[in-house]
Design an enzyme around this catalytic site. Structure first.
Site, PDB file in Angstrom:
ATOM      1  N   ALA A 110       0.871  -1.172   0.000  1.00 13.53           N
ATOM      2  CA  ALA A 110       0.000   0.000   0.000  1.00 13.53           C
ATOM      3  C   ALA A 110       0.906   1.220   0.000  1.00 13.53           C
ATOM      4  O   ALA A 110       2.073   1.145   0.402  1.00 13.53           O
ATOM      5  CB  ALA A 110      -0.866  -0.014   1.254  1.00 13.53           C
ATOM      6  N   GLY A 147       0.648  -4.933   0.992  1.00 10.71           N
ATOM      7  CA  GLY A 147      -0.539  -5.013   0.134  1.00 10.71           C
ATOM      8  C   GLY A 147      -0.260  -5.720  -1.192  1.00 10.71           C
ATOM      9  O   GLY A 147      -1.175  -6.279  -1.804  1.00 10.71           O
ATOM     10  N   GLU A 199      -0.511  -9.281  -0.441  1.00  9.00           N
ATOM     11  CA  GLU A 199      -1.942  -9.553  -0.192  1.00  9.00           C
ATOM     12  C   GLU A 199      -2.721  -9.626  -1.504  1.00  9.00           C
ATOM     13  O   GLU A 199      -3.626 -10.444  -1.662  1.00  9.00           O
ATOM     14  CB  GLU A 199      -2.513  -8.481   0.750  1.00  9.00           C
ATOM     15  CG  GLU A 199      -1.874  -8.570   2.129  1.00  9.00           C
ATOM     16  CD  GLU A 199      -2.365  -7.491   3.073  1.00  9.00           C
ATOM     17  OE1 GLU A 199      -1.974  -6.318   2.888  1.00  9.00           O
ATOM     18  OE2 GLU A 199      -3.146  -7.805   3.984  1.00  9.00           O
ATOM     19  N   GLU A 237       4.475  -5.138   7.400  1.00  5.44           N
ATOM     20  CA  GLU A 237       3.682  -4.083   8.056  1.00  5.44           C
ATOM     21  C   GLU A 237       4.106  -3.813   9.493  1.00  5.44           C
ATOM     22  O   GLU A 237       4.053  -2.670   9.951  1.00  5.44           O
ATOM     23  CB  GLU A 237       2.182  -4.446   8.020  1.00  5.44           C
ATOM     24  CG  GLU A 237       1.514  -4.215   6.671  1.00  5.44           C
ATOM     25  CD  GLU A 237       1.583  -5.413   5.738  1.00  5.44           C
ATOM     26  OE1 GLU A 237       2.417  -6.315   5.969  1.00  5.44           O
ATOM     27  OE2 GLU A 237       0.793  -5.447   4.775  1.00  5.44           O
TER      28      GLU A 237
HETATM   29  N1  CO8 Z   1       4.554   3.163  -0.698  1.00  4.28           N
HETATM   30  C1  CO8 Z   1       4.917   4.351  -1.227  1.00  4.28           C
HETATM   31  N2  CO8 Z   1       6.080   4.529  -1.909  1.00  4.28           N
HETATM   32  C2  CO8 Z   1       6.858   3.446  -2.067  1.00  4.28           C
HETATM   33  C3  CO8 Z   1       6.531   2.184  -1.550  1.00  4.28           C
HETATM   34  C4  CO8 Z   1       5.319   2.064  -0.844  1.00  4.28           C
HETATM   35  N3  CO8 Z   1       4.888   0.911  -0.311  1.00  4.28           N
HETATM   36  N4  CO8 Z   1       7.522   1.314  -1.852  1.00  4.28           N
HETATM   37  C5  CO8 Z   1       8.426   2.020  -2.555  1.00  4.28           C
HETATM   38  N5  CO8 Z   1       8.040   3.295  -2.687  1.00  4.28           N
HETATM   39  C6  CO8 Z   1       8.713   4.386  -3.377  1.00  4.28           C
HETATM   40  C7  CO8 Z   1       9.912   4.884  -2.576  1.00  4.28           C
HETATM   41  O1  CO8 Z   1       9.508   5.811  -1.585  1.00  4.28           O
HETATM   42  C8  CO8 Z   1      10.728   5.526  -3.687  1.00  4.28           C
HETATM   43  O2  CO8 Z   1      10.160   6.757  -3.995  1.00  4.28           O
HETATM   44  P1  CO8 Z   1      11.132   8.052  -4.216  1.00  4.28           P
HETATM   45  O3  CO8 Z   1      11.979   7.675  -5.396  1.00  4.28           O
HETATM   46  O4  CO8 Z   1      10.172   9.171  -4.474  1.00  4.28           O
HETATM   47  O5  CO8 Z   1      11.936   8.185  -2.948  1.00  4.28           O
HETATM   48  C9  CO8 Z   1      10.475   4.600  -4.879  1.00  4.28           C
HETATM   49  O6  CO8 Z   1       9.256   3.914  -4.594  1.00  4.28           O
HETATM   50  C10 CO8 Z   1      11.556   3.573  -5.089  1.00  4.28           C
HETATM   51  O7  CO8 Z   1      11.723   2.869  -3.880  1.00  4.28           O
HETATM   52  P2  CO8 Z   1      13.147   2.749  -3.112  1.00  4.28           P
HETATM   53  O8  CO8 Z   1      14.025   3.895  -3.465  1.00  4.28           O
HETATM   54  O9  CO8 Z   1      12.845   2.514  -1.653  1.00  4.28           O
HETATM   55  O10 CO8 Z   1      13.701   1.425  -3.809  1.00  4.28           O
HETATM   56  P3  CO8 Z   1      14.751   0.400  -3.196  1.00  4.28           P
HETATM   57  O11 CO8 Z   1      15.137  -0.501  -4.307  1.00  4.28           O
HETATM   58  O12 CO8 Z   1      15.824   1.110  -2.450  1.00  4.28           O
HETATM   59  O13 CO8 Z   1      13.920  -0.442  -2.099  1.00  4.28           O
HETATM   60  C11 CO8 Z   1      12.015  -1.670  -1.306  1.00  4.28           C
HETATM   61  C12 CO8 Z   1      12.864  -1.260  -2.516  1.00  4.28           C
HETATM   62  C13 CO8 Z   1      12.852  -2.570  -0.365  1.00  4.28           C
HETATM   63  C14 CO8 Z   1      10.817  -2.427  -1.804  1.00  4.28           C
HETATM   64  C15 CO8 Z   1      11.598  -0.397  -0.531  1.00  4.28           C
HETATM   65  O14 CO8 Z   1      11.013   0.528  -1.464  1.00  4.28           O
HETATM   66  C16 CO8 Z   1      10.575  -0.648   0.545  1.00  4.28           C
HETATM   67  O15 CO8 Z   1      10.913  -1.124   1.616  1.00  4.28           O
HETATM   68  N6  CO8 Z   1       9.297  -0.295   0.272  1.00  4.28           N
HETATM   69  C17 CO8 Z   1       8.231  -0.415   1.236  1.00  4.28           C
HETATM   70  C18 CO8 Z   1       7.800  -1.842   1.423  1.00  4.28           C
HETATM   71  C19 CO8 Z   1       6.724  -1.940   2.470  1.00  4.28           C
HETATM   72  O16 CO8 Z   1       6.930  -1.682   3.641  1.00  4.28           O
HETATM   73  N7  CO8 Z   1       5.518  -2.331   2.042  1.00  4.28           N
HETATM   74  C20 CO8 Z   1       4.382  -2.469   2.909  1.00  4.28           C
HETATM   75  C21 CO8 Z   1       3.612  -1.198   2.943  1.00  4.28           C
HETATM   76  S1  CO8 Z   1       2.315  -1.218   4.163  1.00  4.28           S
HETATM   77  C22 CO8 Z   1       1.103  -2.093   3.415  1.00  4.28           C
HETATM   78  O17 CO8 Z   1       1.235  -2.573   2.319  1.00  4.28           O
HETATM   79  C23 CO8 Z   1      -0.160  -2.227   4.194  1.00  4.28           C
HETATM   80  C24 CO8 Z   1      -1.223  -2.970   3.394  1.00  4.28           C
HETATM   81  C25 CO8 Z   1      -2.543  -2.950   4.106  1.00  4.28           C
HETATM   82  C26 CO8 Z   1      -3.230  -1.615   4.007  1.00  4.28           C
HETATM   83  C27 CO8 Z   1      -4.556  -1.704   4.687  1.00  4.28           C
HETATM   84  C28 CO8 Z   1      -5.447  -0.511   4.689  1.00  4.28           C
HETATM   85  C29 CO8 Z   1      -4.981   0.825   4.477  1.00  4.28           C
END
Ligand code: CO8
Length: 261
Positions: free
Chosen positions: A70, A115, A118, A138
Site C-alpha cells: 500500500a 498489500g 496480499e 507491516e
Molecule cells: N509506498 C509508497 N512509496 C513506495 C513504496 C510504498 N509501499 N515502496 C516504494 N516506494 C517508493 C519509494 O519511496 C521511492 O520513492 P522516491 O523515489 O520518491 O523516494 C520509490 O518507490 C523507489 O523505492 P526505493 O528507493 O525505496 O527502492 P529500493 O530498491 O531502495 O527499495 C524496497 C525497494 C525494499 C521495496 C523499498 O522501497 C521498501 O521497503 N518499500 C516499502 C515496502 C513496504 O513496507 N511495504 C508495505 C507497505 S504497508 C502495506 O502494504 C499495508 C497494506 C494494508 C493496508 C490496509 C489498509 C490501508
C-alpha cells in the site's frame, strides 16, 4: 469506462482470451494508492462479463516490483476511522478478485510486499520470477496486514509459518515461497510470462462454467475468515504513536524507534 481510461492499469487482451493486467506505477514500485485500488475495483467489475477475458494474469510494471505494498505516504496520515474504512474497502476489492468468475494468476516479478503480497494471495494461483521477494513487513511500520493478509496467509501456508512471516516482517525468496506452498511455480524472468500464459491456456481448454464453479467451491472452504476483525485492529493501530513513527521513519529513510504506545 474503457480499459484505456485507466491511469495506473494497463490491460492487454488478445484473441486467445488470456488477458494481462499490469499495475503501472513503476516510479513508486507499483504501490497501491487509492486511485490504483479504485481502478482495480472498476476493472474487475468490467471484466466479469467481458467475453475477451477467459483468464487474467496480473503483474507489475518494470523489472523491480510486482507491487511494493500500500502507498505508505497515503497511509501515514490515516485516522483510526479512515484506517478501518480503507482496510475494509481494500478487503472488498481483493475479495472481488478472489471470487472472480474466471481464473486470476499473479505473476510476481520482483517485490511483493505488504498489500502487494496480499494482492497476490487474493489471486487463485501465483507464479514467481527467480528474483521475487515476498513478505508482509507491516509490523516494521507499526501496522498489521490490512488487505486480508492475516487471513489468507495462514490459509495458504499454515498458521505457524504465517506467524513467523508476519511477526518478523521479513520477506522470503521465491525458492522458499515455492517450498512452503506460497507460490505454485518459479521461473526465470525470461520464461515466466510464457509459462504463465501456457498455464492459462491449459485452463481455457476447460468449460468456463466449470472453472467458475470450481473457484466458488474451493473458496467456500475458507468462507469463515475474520476480515472485519483485521480491519478493526488495523484501524486501532492507526491511532498509535508507533504507527506514526513507523510510517514517518520509512518516508524519512531512517530506522523506526518504537516506544510501544
Ligand atoms: N509506498 C509508497 N512509496 C513506495 C513504496 C510504498 N509501499 N515502496 C516504494 N516506494 C517508493 C519509494 O519511496 C521511492 O520513492 P522516491 O523515489 O520518491 O523516494 C520509490 O518507490 C523507489 O523505492 P526505493 O528507493 O525505496 O527502492 P529500493 O530498491 O531502495 O527499495 C524496497 C525497494 C525494499 C521495496 C523499498 O522501497 C521498501 O521497503 N518499500 C516499502 C515496502 C513496504 O513496507 N511495504 C508495505 C507497505 S504497508 C502495506 O502494504 C499495508 C497494506 C494494508 C493496508 C490496509 C489498509 C490501508
Amino acid at each position: 469506462m474503457k480499459s484505456s481510461d485507466f491511469e495506473f492499469l494497463k490491460l492487454e487482451q488478445n484473441q486467445n482470451r488470456v488477458s494481462v493486467l499490469t499495475i503501472n506505477r513503476p516510479d513508486k514500485l507499483n504501490a497501491l494508492n487509492r486511485s490504483v485500488l479504485h481502478e482495480l475495483d472498476q476493472l474487475f467489475q468490467m471484466l466479469r462479463s467481458d467475453p475477451k477475458t477467459g483468464v487474467l494474469i496480473i503483474t507489475g510494471a518494470g523489472e523491480k516490483a510486482f507491487v511494493a505494498g500500500a502507498d505508505i505516504k497515503e497511509l501515514s496520515s490515516l485516522t483510526k476511522q479512515q484506517g478501518e474504512s480503507l482496510s475494509a474497502s481494500g478487503q472488498a476489492i481483493f475479495d472481488q478478485i478472489e471470487s472472480f468468475n474466471k481464473p486470476v494468476i499473479a505473476l510476481i516479478n520482483g517485490y511483493a510486499l505488504g498489500g502487494g503480497a496480499e494482492l497476490a494471495m487474493a489471486c487463485h494461483i501465483r507464479i514467481a520470477t527467480e528474483n521475487a521477494l515476498i513478505g508482509l513487513p507491516e509490523v516494521s511500520l507499526g501496522l498489521i496486514p490490512g488487505y486480508g493478509g492475516t487471513q489468507r496467509l495462514p490459509n495458504l501456508i499454515g498458521k505457524s509459518k504465517a506467524m513467523e512471516m508476519i511477526l518478523t516482517g521479513q520477506p522470503i525468496k521465491a525458492e522458499e515461497a515455492l517450498n512452503i506452498g506460497l507460490v505454485n511455480h518459479v521461473a526465470s524472468t525470461a520464461d515466466a510470462m510464457g509459462y504463465t500464459v501456457n498455464l492459462a491456456e491449459k485452463m481455457l481448454k476447460n468449460g468456463p462454467l466449470a472453472l467458475e464453479k470450481a473457484i466458488e467451491a474451493i473458496n467456500s472452504v475458507y468462507s469463515t475468515n475474520s476480515y472485519t476483525k483485521e480491519a478493526t485492529l488495523f484501524g486501532q493501530l492507526c491511532n498509535t504513536n508507533d504507527f506514526r513513527e513507523g510510517t514517518n521513519a520509512f518516508l524519512e529513510k531512517r530506522n523506526a524507534d518504537f516506544k510501544g504506545n
